[in-house]
Write a protein that holds these residues in place. Structure first.
Motif, short mmCIF file in Angstrom:
data_model
loop_
_atom_site.label_atom_id
_atom_site.label_comp_id
_atom_site.label_asym_id
_atom_site.label_seq_id
_atom_site.Cartn_x
_atom_site.Cartn_y
_atom_site.Cartn_z
N ARG A 11 0.80 -1.23 0.00
CA ARG A 11 0.00 0.00 0.00
C ARG A 11 0.84 1.28 0.00
NH1 ARG A 11 -0.15 1.63 5.62
NH2 ARG A 11 0.05 -0.17 7.01
N GLN A 12 2.14 1.15 -0.31
CA GLN A 12 3.00 2.35 -0.25
C GLN A 12 2.65 3.34 -1.34
OE1 GLN A 12 4.43 2.72 2.35
NE2 GLN A 12 4.79 0.66 3.16
N THR A 13 2.38 2.84 -2.55
CA THR A 13 2.06 3.77 -3.65
C THR A 13 0.58 4.07 -3.73
OG1 THR A 13 1.95 1.88 -5.13
CG2 THR A 13 4.04 3.10 -5.08
N MET A 14 -0.25 3.20 -3.15
CA MET A 14 -1.70 3.40 -3.23
C MET A 14 -2.33 3.16 -1.85
SD MET A 14 -2.65 1.56 -6.87
CE MET A 14 -4.38 1.97 -6.77
N PRO A 15 -2.18 4.14 -0.95
CA PRO A 15 -2.73 3.96 0.40
C PRO A 15 -4.24 3.75 0.41
CG PRO A 15 -1.86 6.18 0.10
CD PRO A 15 -1.45 5.41 -1.10
N GLU A 16 -4.89 4.19 -0.69
CA GLU A 16 -6.35 4.03 -0.77
C GLU A 16 -6.75 2.55 -0.84
OE1 GLU A 16 -4.37 5.49 -2.94
OE2 GLU A 16 -5.00 5.21 -5.02
N THR A 17 -5.77 1.67 -1.09
CA THR A 17 -6.10 0.24 -1.16
C THR A 17 -6.59 -0.28 0.20
OG1 THR A 17 -3.75 -0.20 -0.88
CG2 THR A 17 -4.63 -0.36 -3.12
N LEU A 18 -6.27 0.46 1.27
CA LEU A 18 -6.83 0.05 2.58
C LEU A 18 -8.35 0.18 2.55
CD1 LEU A 18 -4.21 1.71 4.94
CD2 LEU A 18 -4.64 -0.75 4.72
N ALA A 19 -8.85 1.32 2.05
CA ALA A 19 -10.31 1.51 1.97
C ALA A 19 -10.92 0.53 0.97
CB ALA A 19 -10.64 2.95 1.59
N TYR A 20 -10.19 0.28 -0.15
CA TYR A 20 -10.71 -0.69 -1.12
C TYR A 20 -10.89 -2.05 -0.42
CZ TYR A 20 -8.87 2.46 -4.82
OH TYR A 20 -8.58 3.52 -5.63
N SER A 21 -9.93 -2.39 0.43
CA SER A 21 -10.00 -3.68 1.14
C SER A 21 -11.26 -3.74 1.99
CB SER A 21 -8.77 -3.86 2.02
OG SER A 21 -7.59 -3.79 1.24
N THR A 22 -11.57 -2.63 2.65
CA THR A 22 -12.77 -2.59 3.48
C THR A 22 -14.03 -2.77 2.63
OG1 THR A 22 -11.65 -1.19 5.07
CG2 THR A 22 -14.05 -1.20 5.16
N VAL A 23 -14.03 -2.16 1.44
CA VAL A 23 -15.18 -2.33 0.55
C VAL A 23 -15.34 -3.81 0.17
CG1 VAL A 23 -16.16 -1.74 -1.71
CG2 VAL A 23 -15.07 0.03 -0.33
N GLY A 24 -14.20 -4.48 -0.06
CA GLY A 24 -14.26 -5.92 -0.37
C GLY A 24 -14.87 -6.70 0.79
N ALA A 25 -14.52 -6.32 2.00
CA ALA A 25 -15.07 -7.01 3.17
C ALA A 25 -16.57 -6.74 3.30
CB ALA A 25 -14.34 -6.56 4.43
N ILE A 26 -16.97 -5.51 2.96
CA ILE A 26 -18.40 -5.17 3.01
C ILE A 26 -19.16 -6.01 1.98
CG2 ILE A 26 -20.11 -3.36 2.54
CD1 ILE A 26 -18.11 -1.33 3.74
N TYR A 27 -18.58 -6.14 0.80
CA TYR A 27 -19.28 -6.92 -0.24
C TYR A 27 -19.35 -8.40 0.15
CZ TYR A 27 -21.09 -8.10 -4.85
OH TYR A 27 -21.88 -8.55 -5.87
N THR A 28 -18.30 -8.88 0.78
CA THR A 28 -18.31 -10.26 1.28
C THR A 28 -19.46 -10.43 2.28
OG1 THR A 28 -15.92 -10.40 0.97
CG2 THR A 28 -16.91 -12.02 2.44
N LEU A 29 -19.56 -9.47 3.19
CA LEU A 29 -20.65 -9.50 4.18
C LEU A 29 -22.02 -9.43 3.49
CD1 LEU A 29 -21.55 -9.16 7.22
CD2 LEU A 29 -21.41 -6.69 6.81
#
Ligand SMILES: Cc1cc2nc3c(=O)[nH]c(=O)nc-3n(C[C@H](O)[C@H](O)[C@H](O)COP(=O)(O)O)c2cc1C
Length: 207
Positions: A121-139
């Motif tokens: 996530r060094q070049t794209m810190p927004e991937t942390l939020a993307y990860s959360t969206v993935g978890a939301i969609y899983t839920l």
């Protein structure tokens, strides 16, 4: 494990009948179901396997009322951006099931997690939020498989929600979710059905 036609058909059913649900019955969701749903979030992918999502189940009546009031305020502001017919159409939409949904989940992203040690996530810190969206969609899909509806509310002021829930500075609000038994099932998005918009297809080109 090799998956077969029955698995594919079941997955397609879950995907097809998943909806953003805003019309809820007030009946509670069994705790065992909620426990199973929570466990499925652990199955979601995340950058550096950081699992940066932080979930607050909001049960406190005062906090729920304050968050619902914030939605009403922000929704009125959003409506005011439209004029005439469009505003009338907007106001006819139901854009949250907060009043009736028995379960409210505020989902945050920890923007400085120790987990994952910064990997990926060094070049794209927004991937942390993307990860959360993935978890939301899983839920979301797991909830549908349990016959539980989920609705995502984004018409809220993130700073106000953080203030109400007294969250750490490093937590960024990613989504506010309502869960419960749906009033009805559908295979078509409500915004399409109500005539707010045409349904659009995935833009996919070979270059
Ligand atoms: C990031 C995100 C935010 C959303 N916020 C809202 C919202 O505030 N209110 C609402 O009614 N629906 C919200 N939705 C649901 C979308 O309107 C819905 O997914 C879309 O219309 C397609 O319908 P479907 O989910 O039933 O397929 C949100 C969806 C996403 C992915």
């Amino acid at each position: 494990m090799l998956l077969n036609d029955a698995h594919r058909a079941a997955l397609l059913d879950v995907l097809t009948w998943r909806r953003d649900v805003r019309h809820f019955k007030t009946d509670p969701v069994d705790q065992e179901v909620l426990d199973r749903l929570r466990a499925t979030m652990d199955l979601a992918p995340s950058v550096g396997n950081a699992r940066p999502w932080r979930v607050l189940q909001v049960k406190d009546a005062d906090k729920r009322a304050a968050i619902t009031a914030d939605f009403e305020t922000e929704n009125a502001k959003a409506a005011a951006l439209y004029s005439d017919d469009a505003r009338r159409d907007y106001n006819a939409l139901k854009l949250s099931g907060m009043h009736d949904a028995p379960v409210h989940l505020a989902i945050f992203t920890e923007t400085a997690p120790r987990e994952g040690r910064g990997l990926g996530r060094q070049t794209m810190p927004e991937t942390l939020a993307y990860s959360t969206v993935g978890a939301i969609y899983t839920l979301w899909l797991a909830a549908r498989a349990e016959n539980i509806g989920l609705g995502w509310v984004s018409i809220i002021n993130p700073e106000r929600i953080k203030q109400i829930l007294q969250t750490p500075d490093t937590w960024h609000l990613t989504g506010y979710l309502c869960l419960g038994h749906a009033e009805f099932q559908d295979d078509t998005p409500l915004l399409h059905k109500t005539g707010w918009q045409e349904n659009v297809q995935t833009h996919w080109k070979t270059v």
